[in-house]
Scaffold this motif. Sequence first.
Motif, PDB file in Angstrom:
ATOM      1  N   SER A 167       0.863  -1.183   0.000  1.00  0.00           N
ATOM      2  CA  SER A 167       0.000   0.000   0.000  1.00  0.00           C
ATOM      3  C   SER A 167       0.895   1.226   0.000  1.00  0.00           C
ATOM      4  N   GLU A 168       0.298   2.423   0.077  1.00  0.00           N
ATOM      5  CA  GLU A 168       1.116   3.641   0.091  1.00  0.00           C
ATOM      6  C   GLU A 168       1.872   3.767   1.414  1.00  0.00           C
ATOM      7  N   ASN A 169       1.481   2.966   2.430  1.00  0.00           N
ATOM      8  CA  ASN A 169       2.152   3.039   3.734  1.00  0.00           C
ATOM      9  C   ASN A 169       3.305   2.054   3.883  1.00  0.00           C
ATOM     10  N   GLY A 170       3.260   0.950   3.126  1.00  0.00           N
ATOM     11  CA  GLY A 170       4.316  -0.042   3.273  1.00  0.00           C
ATOM     12  C   GLY A 170       3.911  -1.379   2.687  1.00  0.00           C
TER      13      GLY A 170
ATOM     14  N   ALA B 167       7.139  -0.561   7.120  1.00  0.00           N
ATOM     15  CA  ALA B 167       6.640   0.773   6.768  1.00  0.00           C
ATOM     16  C   ALA B 167       7.606   1.475   5.811  1.00  0.00           C
TER      17      ALA B 167
ATOM     18  N   ASN C 155       8.451   7.451   4.718  1.00  0.00           N
ATOM     19  CA  ASN C 155       7.686   8.623   5.151  1.00  0.00           C
ATOM     20  C   ASN C 155       6.327   8.271   5.756  1.00  0.00           C
ATOM     21  N   SER C 156       6.115   6.983   5.999  1.00  0.00           N
ATOM     22  CA  SER C 156       4.815   6.570   6.537  1.00  0.00           C
ATOM     23  C   SER C 156       4.685   6.962   8.009  1.00  0.00           C
ATOM     24  N   ILE C 157       3.448   7.258   8.427  1.00  0.00           N
ATOM     25  CA  ILE C 157       3.236   7.587   9.845  1.00  0.00           C
ATOM     26  C   ILE C 157       3.181   6.306  10.686  1.00  0.00           C
ATOM     27  N   HIS C 158       3.092   5.148  10.017  1.00  0.00           N
ATOM     28  CA  HIS C 158       2.992   3.881  10.753  1.00  0.00           C
ATOM     29  C   HIS C 158       4.378   3.322  11.073  1.00  0.00           C
ATOM     30  N   LYS C 159       4.419   2.530  12.130  1.00  0.00           N
ATOM     31  CA  LYS C 159       5.671   1.855  12.486  1.00  0.00           C
ATOM     32  C   LYS C 159       5.674   0.430  11.941  1.00  0.00           C
ATOM     33  N   SER C 160       6.867  -0.078  11.705  1.00  0.00           N
ATOM     34  CA  SER C 160       6.976  -1.459  11.243  1.00  0.00           C
ATOM     35  C   SER C 160       6.576  -2.415  12.363  1.00  0.00           C
TER      36      SER C 160
ATOM     37  N   TYR D  57      -3.009  -2.027   6.636  1.00  0.00           N
ATOM     38  CA  TYR D  57      -2.036  -0.954   6.372  1.00  0.00           C
ATOM     39  C   TYR D  57      -1.883  -0.656   4.888  1.00  0.00           C
TER      40      TYR D  57
END
Lengths: 215, 147
Positions: free
Chosen positions: B95-98, B116, B119-124, B147
Amino acid sequence: MLISDGLVNKFRESDFVKDNYPQNNEGISVEISINESLNSQKVIKKDGYLFNSGKDKLINLKYSHITYHSINKYEGWEKEISNLKLLIDAIILLDKTIYINKISCRYLNIINLLEDSKKDLEKYLVVCPKTPKLINRKGPFLLSFTTTEAENEIIGTVNEKFELINNYNRVIVDISVEKNVDNSNIINTFEKLREYKNLLFENLLRLETKTLFNL
Amino acid sequence: MNNLELVDIFNNEIVIGYSKDMKNLNGSITLNLLNKLNTKFEMILVFTNLTKEQKVSFNKIRNGFLEVQSQIDSDRLDFNWLLNEDKELCFNKESENGVSSLIFNEDGTLSYWFIAFKNSIHKSIRNFYYPSDINDSEKIVFNFLSY
Protein backbone atom coordinates in the motif's frame (compact mmCIF):
# COMPACT_ATOMS: atom_id res chain seq x y z
CA MET A 1 -11.55 -29.68 4.27
CA LEU A 2 -8.03 -30.97 3.64
CA ILE A 3 -7.84 -34.54 2.40
CA SER A 4 -4.79 -36.71 2.99
CA ASP A 5 -3.27 -39.19 0.56
CA GLY A 6 -4.25 -41.90 3.05
CA LEU A 7 -7.93 -41.00 2.85
CA VAL A 8 -7.80 -40.74 -0.95
CA ASN A 9 -6.37 -44.27 -1.15
CA LYS A 10 -8.85 -45.69 1.37
CA PHE A 11 -11.74 -44.05 -0.50
CA ARG A 12 -10.57 -45.50 -3.81
CA GLU A 13 -10.49 -48.98 -2.29
CA SER A 14 -13.75 -48.65 -0.33
CA ASP A 15 -16.87 -50.77 -0.83
CA PHE A 16 -18.84 -47.53 -1.25
CA VAL A 17 -16.87 -46.69 -4.39
CA LYS A 18 -16.79 -50.26 -5.68
CA ASP A 19 -20.56 -50.61 -5.28
CA ASN A 20 -21.71 -47.17 -6.42
CA TYR A 21 -18.99 -45.50 -8.50
CA PRO A 22 -17.15 -48.31 -10.27
CA GLN A 23 -15.97 -46.48 -13.37
CA ASN A 24 -13.21 -44.11 -14.41
CA ASN A 25 -11.49 -43.68 -11.10
CA GLU A 26 -8.35 -42.45 -12.84
CA GLY A 27 -6.18 -39.67 -11.52
CA ILE A 28 -7.05 -36.29 -12.99
CA SER A 29 -4.78 -33.36 -13.57
CA VAL A 30 -5.40 -29.68 -13.59
CA GLU A 31 -3.68 -27.10 -15.75
CA ILE A 32 -3.23 -23.67 -14.30
CA SER A 33 -1.98 -20.51 -15.90
CA ILE A 34 -0.76 -17.83 -13.57
CA ASN A 35 -0.60 -14.31 -14.91
CA GLU A 36 -0.06 -12.38 -11.72
CA SER A 37 3.40 -11.31 -12.83
CA LEU A 38 4.87 -10.67 -16.23
CA ASN A 39 6.33 -14.17 -16.18
CA SER A 40 3.29 -16.27 -16.99
CA GLN A 41 3.63 -19.83 -15.75
CA LYS A 42 1.85 -23.04 -16.58
CA VAL A 43 1.84 -26.11 -14.41
CA ILE A 44 0.11 -29.44 -14.59
CA LYS A 45 -0.56 -31.06 -11.25
CA LYS A 46 -2.29 -34.24 -10.24
CA ASP A 47 -5.26 -32.98 -8.37
CA GLY A 48 -7.49 -35.87 -7.40
CA TYR A 49 -9.78 -38.48 -8.85
CA LEU A 50 -13.07 -38.82 -10.69
CA PHE A 51 -15.50 -41.57 -9.67
CA ASN A 52 -18.33 -42.29 -12.07
CA SER A 53 -21.46 -44.27 -11.31
CA GLY A 54 -21.69 -45.16 -14.99
CA LYS A 55 -24.79 -43.19 -15.82
CA ASP A 56 -25.95 -40.35 -13.62
CA LYS A 57 -23.59 -39.53 -10.74
CA LEU A 58 -20.01 -38.36 -10.45
CA ILE A 59 -17.72 -37.65 -7.53
CA ASN A 60 -14.70 -35.40 -7.93
CA LEU A 61 -12.32 -36.00 -5.05
CA LYS A 62 -9.65 -33.34 -4.71
CA TYR A 63 -7.15 -32.71 -1.96
CA SER A 64 -8.99 -29.55 -0.94
CA HIS A 65 -12.59 -30.61 -1.39
CA ILE A 66 -15.07 -33.20 -2.61
CA THR A 67 -17.78 -32.44 -5.13
CA TYR A 68 -20.81 -34.58 -5.92
CA HIS A 69 -22.34 -34.04 -9.36
CA SER A 70 -25.67 -35.11 -10.69
CA ILE A 71 -25.13 -35.59 -14.41
CA ASN A 72 -27.50 -36.24 -17.31
CA LYS A 73 -30.69 -35.75 -15.33
CA TYR A 74 -31.66 -33.96 -12.14
CA GLU A 75 -33.75 -36.42 -10.16
CA GLY A 76 -35.06 -33.98 -7.61
CA TRP A 77 -33.68 -32.62 -4.36
CA GLU A 78 -34.73 -35.55 -2.12
CA LYS A 79 -32.82 -38.03 -4.28
CA GLU A 80 -29.75 -35.78 -4.53
CA ILE A 81 -29.53 -35.04 -0.81
CA SER A 82 -29.93 -38.76 -0.10
CA ASN A 83 -26.97 -39.56 -2.41
CA LEU A 84 -24.96 -36.78 -0.82
CA LYS A 85 -25.63 -38.11 2.68
CA LEU A 86 -24.38 -41.56 1.64
CA LEU A 87 -21.17 -39.95 0.37
CA ILE A 88 -20.60 -37.92 3.54
CA ASP A 89 -21.27 -40.98 5.73
CA ALA A 90 -18.80 -43.02 3.66
CA ILE A 91 -16.09 -40.37 4.04
CA ILE A 92 -16.62 -40.01 7.78
CA LEU A 93 -16.55 -43.79 8.19
CA LEU A 94 -13.12 -43.86 6.54
CA ASP A 95 -11.72 -40.94 8.53
CA LYS A 96 -13.54 -40.04 11.74
CA THR A 97 -11.18 -37.12 12.33
CA ILE A 98 -12.02 -35.33 9.08
CA TYR A 99 -13.16 -31.76 9.61
CA ILE A 100 -15.65 -30.25 7.18
CA ASN A 101 -15.39 -26.48 7.40
CA LYS A 102 -17.42 -25.32 4.40
CA ILE A 103 -20.21 -26.66 2.22
CA SER A 104 -21.72 -25.30 -0.95
CA CYS A 105 -24.30 -26.01 -3.64
CA ARG A 106 -24.13 -24.92 -7.24
CA TYR A 107 -27.03 -24.88 -9.69
CA LEU A 108 -26.56 -24.24 -13.39
CA ASN A 109 -29.56 -23.25 -15.49
CA ILE A 110 -29.52 -22.56 -19.19
CA ILE A 111 -32.32 -20.40 -20.49
CA ASN A 112 -32.80 -20.19 -24.26
CA LEU A 113 -34.99 -17.32 -25.38
CA LEU A 114 -35.91 -16.76 -29.02
CA GLU A 115 -34.02 -13.98 -30.77
CA ASP A 116 -36.94 -11.57 -30.82
CA SER A 117 -36.51 -11.32 -27.06
CA LYS A 118 -33.05 -9.76 -27.40
CA LYS A 119 -34.20 -6.19 -27.08
CA ASP A 120 -36.36 -7.07 -24.12
CA LEU A 121 -34.16 -9.25 -21.96
CA GLU A 122 -35.06 -7.01 -19.05
CA LYS A 123 -38.60 -8.30 -19.47
CA TYR A 124 -37.39 -11.79 -18.54
CA LEU A 125 -34.49 -11.30 -16.14
CA VAL A 126 -34.01 -8.86 -13.27
CA VAL A 127 -30.24 -8.48 -13.77
CA CYS A 128 -29.18 -7.83 -17.37
CA PRO A 129 -26.18 -6.25 -19.09
CA LYS A 130 -26.67 -2.51 -19.43
CA THR A 131 -25.20 -1.43 -22.74
CA PRO A 132 -25.62 1.65 -24.92
CA LYS A 133 -27.90 1.00 -27.89
CA LEU A 134 -25.06 1.35 -30.38
CA ILE A 135 -23.09 -1.53 -28.90
CA ASN A 136 -23.57 -4.90 -30.55
CA ARG A 137 -25.71 -6.81 -28.10
CA LYS A 138 -24.68 -10.25 -29.30
CA GLY A 139 -22.34 -10.52 -26.34
CA PRO A 140 -20.99 -12.46 -24.68
CA PHE A 141 -21.60 -10.51 -21.50
CA LEU A 142 -20.64 -11.79 -18.09
CA LEU A 143 -22.20 -10.49 -14.91
CA SER A 144 -21.33 -11.50 -11.39
CA PHE A 145 -22.48 -10.40 -7.98
CA THR A 146 -22.30 -11.68 -4.45
CA THR A 147 -25.03 -11.47 -1.87
CA THR A 148 -25.23 -12.48 1.78
CA GLU A 149 -28.07 -13.94 3.75
CA ALA A 150 -27.36 -12.48 7.16
CA GLU A 151 -29.45 -14.70 9.43
CA ASN A 152 -27.76 -17.95 8.41
CA GLU A 153 -24.51 -16.33 7.17
CA ILE A 154 -24.87 -17.81 3.70
CA ILE A 155 -22.91 -16.29 0.83
CA GLY A 156 -24.55 -16.47 -2.58
CA THR A 157 -22.66 -15.85 -5.82
CA VAL A 158 -24.60 -15.36 -9.04
CA ASN A 159 -22.85 -15.52 -12.39
CA GLU A 160 -24.84 -14.81 -15.52
CA LYS A 161 -23.58 -15.18 -19.03
CA PHE A 162 -25.51 -13.73 -21.98
CA GLU A 163 -24.77 -14.66 -25.56
CA LEU A 164 -26.65 -14.61 -28.84
CA ILE A 165 -26.20 -18.06 -30.43
CA ASN A 166 -27.98 -18.92 -33.68
CA ASN A 167 -31.51 -17.68 -33.13
CA TYR A 168 -31.42 -17.78 -29.38
CA ASN A 169 -30.47 -15.53 -26.53
CA ARG A 170 -28.66 -18.04 -24.38
CA VAL A 171 -28.41 -17.13 -20.71
CA ILE A 172 -26.42 -19.22 -18.24
CA VAL A 173 -27.70 -18.60 -14.73
CA ASP A 174 -25.04 -20.01 -12.42
CA ILE A 175 -25.87 -19.81 -8.72
CA SER A 176 -23.52 -20.90 -5.93
CA VAL A 177 -24.42 -20.75 -2.27
CA GLU A 178 -21.92 -21.50 0.47
CA LYS A 179 -21.61 -21.47 4.23
CA ASN A 180 -18.88 -22.07 6.76
CA VAL A 181 -19.76 -24.94 9.08
CA ASP A 182 -18.16 -26.54 12.11
CA ASN A 183 -18.40 -30.19 11.13
CA SER A 184 -21.98 -30.54 12.38
CA ASN A 185 -25.52 -30.25 10.97
CA ILE A 186 -24.18 -30.73 7.48
CA ILE A 187 -27.38 -32.09 5.91
CA ASN A 188 -29.63 -29.53 7.66
CA THR A 189 -27.32 -26.77 6.46
CA PHE A 190 -27.60 -28.09 2.90
CA GLU A 191 -31.38 -27.64 3.25
CA LYS A 192 -30.84 -24.00 4.21
CA LEU A 193 -28.49 -23.51 1.26
CA ARG A 194 -31.13 -24.94 -1.03
CA GLU A 195 -33.77 -22.56 0.35
CA TYR A 196 -31.54 -19.55 -0.26
CA LYS A 197 -30.61 -20.79 -3.75
CA ASN A 198 -34.31 -21.12 -4.61
CA LEU A 199 -34.96 -17.64 -3.26
CA LEU A 200 -32.15 -16.20 -5.37
CA PHE A 201 -33.30 -17.97 -8.53
CA GLU A 202 -36.90 -16.93 -8.04
CA ASN A 203 -35.90 -13.32 -7.56
CA LEU A 204 -33.73 -13.31 -10.67
CA LEU A 205 -36.68 -14.16 -12.91
CA ARG A 206 -39.44 -11.79 -13.98
CA LEU A 207 -43.06 -12.88 -13.92
CA GLU A 208 -42.97 -13.26 -17.73
CA THR A 209 -40.25 -15.90 -17.44
CA LYS A 210 -42.07 -17.82 -14.74
CA THR A 211 -45.21 -17.76 -16.87
CA LEU A 212 -43.29 -18.82 -19.97
CA PHE A 213 -41.85 -21.89 -18.26
CA ASN A 214 -44.76 -22.65 -15.92
CA LEU A 215 -42.62 -22.09 -12.82
CA MET B 1 -38.74 -22.75 -28.94
CA ASN B 2 -37.96 -21.04 -25.64
CA ASN B 3 -36.65 -23.43 -23.02
CA LEU B 4 -35.16 -23.56 -19.55
CA GLU B 5 -32.97 -26.44 -18.48
CA LEU B 6 -31.12 -27.39 -15.32
CA VAL B 7 -27.80 -28.76 -16.54
CA ASP B 8 -24.75 -30.42 -15.03
CA ILE B 9 -21.36 -28.82 -14.76
CA PHE B 10 -19.86 -31.07 -17.44
CA ASN B 11 -22.52 -30.08 -19.96
CA ASN B 12 -20.80 -29.03 -23.19
CA GLU B 13 -22.59 -25.70 -23.31
CA ILE B 14 -21.31 -24.87 -19.84
CA VAL B 15 -17.74 -26.01 -20.48
CA ILE B 16 -17.50 -24.28 -23.87
CA GLY B 17 -19.47 -21.26 -22.70
CA TYR B 18 -17.12 -20.55 -19.81
CA SER B 19 -13.78 -21.85 -21.02
CA LYS B 20 -13.51 -19.53 -24.01
CA ASP B 21 -13.94 -16.51 -21.74
CA MET B 22 -11.88 -17.78 -18.82
CA LYS B 23 -8.83 -19.35 -20.40
CA ASN B 24 -6.79 -18.85 -17.26
CA LEU B 25 -8.76 -21.46 -15.38
CA ASN B 26 -8.74 -24.38 -17.79
CA GLY B 27 -9.64 -27.58 -16.01
CA SER B 28 -10.90 -25.90 -12.88
CA ILE B 29 -14.55 -26.02 -13.69
CA THR B 30 -15.59 -27.26 -10.29
CA LEU B 31 -14.40 -24.01 -8.77
CA ASN B 32 -16.61 -21.06 -8.35
CA LEU B 33 -14.93 -19.28 -11.21
CA LEU B 34 -15.66 -15.68 -10.37
CA ASN B 35 -15.25 -15.81 -6.63
CA LYS B 36 -11.68 -14.54 -6.75
CA LEU B 37 -10.72 -15.20 -3.16
CA ASN B 38 -11.85 -18.83 -3.18
CA THR B 39 -10.17 -19.39 -6.52
CA LYS B 40 -6.92 -17.97 -5.21
CA PHE B 41 -6.88 -20.28 -2.20
CA GLU B 42 -7.74 -23.29 -4.36
CA MET B 43 -4.92 -22.38 -6.73
CA ILE B 44 -2.45 -22.05 -3.87
CA LEU B 45 -3.35 -25.53 -2.60
CA VAL B 46 -3.00 -27.06 -6.04
CA PHE B 47 0.14 -25.15 -7.00
CA THR B 48 2.14 -25.65 -3.82
CA ASN B 49 3.15 -28.75 -1.92
CA LEU B 50 2.62 -27.35 1.55
CA THR B 51 3.76 -29.44 4.49
CA LYS B 52 1.13 -30.86 6.84
CA GLU B 53 2.13 -28.22 9.41
CA GLN B 54 1.91 -25.39 6.84
CA LYS B 55 -1.58 -26.58 5.88
CA VAL B 56 -2.76 -26.23 9.48
CA SER B 57 -1.72 -22.55 9.60
CA PHE B 58 -2.86 -21.96 6.02
CA ASN B 59 -6.33 -23.38 6.73
CA LYS B 60 -6.77 -21.19 9.80
CA ILE B 61 -5.77 -18.04 7.91
CA ARG B 62 -7.99 -19.02 4.97
CA ASN B 63 -10.94 -19.23 7.35
CA GLY B 64 -9.99 -15.77 8.64
CA PHE B 65 -10.08 -14.39 5.10
CA LEU B 66 -13.47 -15.96 4.46
CA GLU B 67 -14.82 -14.42 7.66
CA VAL B 68 -13.49 -11.03 6.64
CA GLN B 69 -14.90 -11.48 3.14
CA SER B 70 -18.40 -11.67 4.57
CA GLN B 71 -17.89 -8.25 6.15
CA ILE B 72 -16.10 -6.16 3.51
CA ASP B 73 -15.91 -5.87 -0.25
CA SER B 74 -14.10 -8.93 -1.61
CA ASP B 75 -12.23 -6.81 -4.16
CA ARG B 76 -10.36 -5.20 -1.29
CA LEU B 77 -9.09 -8.57 -0.10
CA ASP B 78 -6.76 -9.01 -3.04
CA PHE B 79 -3.11 -9.92 -2.41
CA ASN B 80 -0.17 -11.51 -4.22
CA TRP B 81 1.33 -14.81 -3.19
CA LEU B 82 4.45 -16.78 -3.96
CA LEU B 83 6.31 -19.85 -2.76
CA ASN B 84 9.91 -18.77 -2.16
CA GLU B 85 13.08 -20.82 -2.52
CA ASP B 86 12.87 -21.85 1.14
CA LYS B 87 9.40 -23.31 0.43
CA GLU B 88 7.77 -20.63 2.53
CA LEU B 89 4.35 -19.54 1.30
CA CYS B 90 4.18 -15.73 1.34
CA PHE B 91 1.12 -13.50 1.05
CA ASN B 92 2.12 -9.94 0.17
CA LYS B 93 0.16 -6.72 -0.03
CA GLU B 94 1.63 -3.32 -0.82
CA SER B 95 0.00 0.00 0.00
CA GLU B 96 1.12 3.64 0.09
CA ASN B 97 2.15 3.04 3.73
CA GLY B 98 4.32 -0.04 3.27
CA VAL B 99 4.36 -3.77 2.61
CA SER B 100 2.42 -6.38 4.60
CA SER B 101 3.48 -10.03 4.52
CA LEU B 102 2.13 -13.24 5.96
CA ILE B 103 4.76 -15.99 5.78
CA PHE B 104 3.81 -19.64 6.29
CA ASN B 105 6.98 -21.48 7.26
CA GLU B 106 7.49 -25.19 6.56
CA ASP B 107 7.18 -26.07 10.24
CA GLY B 108 3.74 -24.45 10.41
CA THR B 109 4.85 -21.27 12.19
CA LEU B 110 3.44 -18.05 10.83
CA SER B 111 5.14 -14.65 10.62
CA TYR B 112 3.33 -11.39 10.09
CA TRP B 113 5.43 -8.45 8.94
CA PHE B 114 4.53 -4.88 8.14
CA ILE B 115 7.48 -2.93 6.78
CA ALA B 116 6.64 0.77 6.77
CA PHE B 117 7.90 3.03 3.99
CA LYS B 118 10.26 5.82 4.96
CA ASN B 119 7.69 8.62 5.15
CA SER B 120 4.82 6.57 6.54
CA ILE B 121 3.24 7.59 9.85
CA HIS B 122 2.99 3.88 10.75
CA LYS B 123 5.67 1.85 12.49
CA SER B 124 6.98 -1.46 11.24
CA ILE B 125 5.56 -4.56 12.95
CA ARG B 126 6.74 -8.14 13.28
CA ASN B 127 4.62 -10.82 14.93
CA PHE B 128 5.26 -14.53 15.16
CA TYR B 129 2.73 -17.31 15.79
CA TYR B 130 2.94 -21.02 16.50
CA PRO B 131 0.04 -22.91 14.84
CA SER B 132 -1.56 -23.38 18.26
CA ASP B 133 -1.44 -19.59 18.78
CA ILE B 134 -3.57 -18.87 15.72
CA ASN B 135 -6.84 -18.65 17.57
CA ASP B 136 -8.08 -15.35 16.17
CA SER B 137 -7.23 -15.71 12.49
CA GLU B 138 -9.72 -12.99 11.61
CA LYS B 139 -7.69 -10.43 13.58
CA ILE B 140 -4.47 -11.49 11.86
CA VAL B 141 -6.16 -11.10 8.46
CA PHE B 142 -7.55 -7.70 9.42
CA ASN B 143 -4.05 -6.57 10.45
CA PHE B 144 -2.60 -7.90 7.20
CA LEU B 145 -5.18 -5.92 5.21
CA SER B 146 -5.22 -2.77 7.35
CA TYR B 147 -2.04 -0.95 6.37
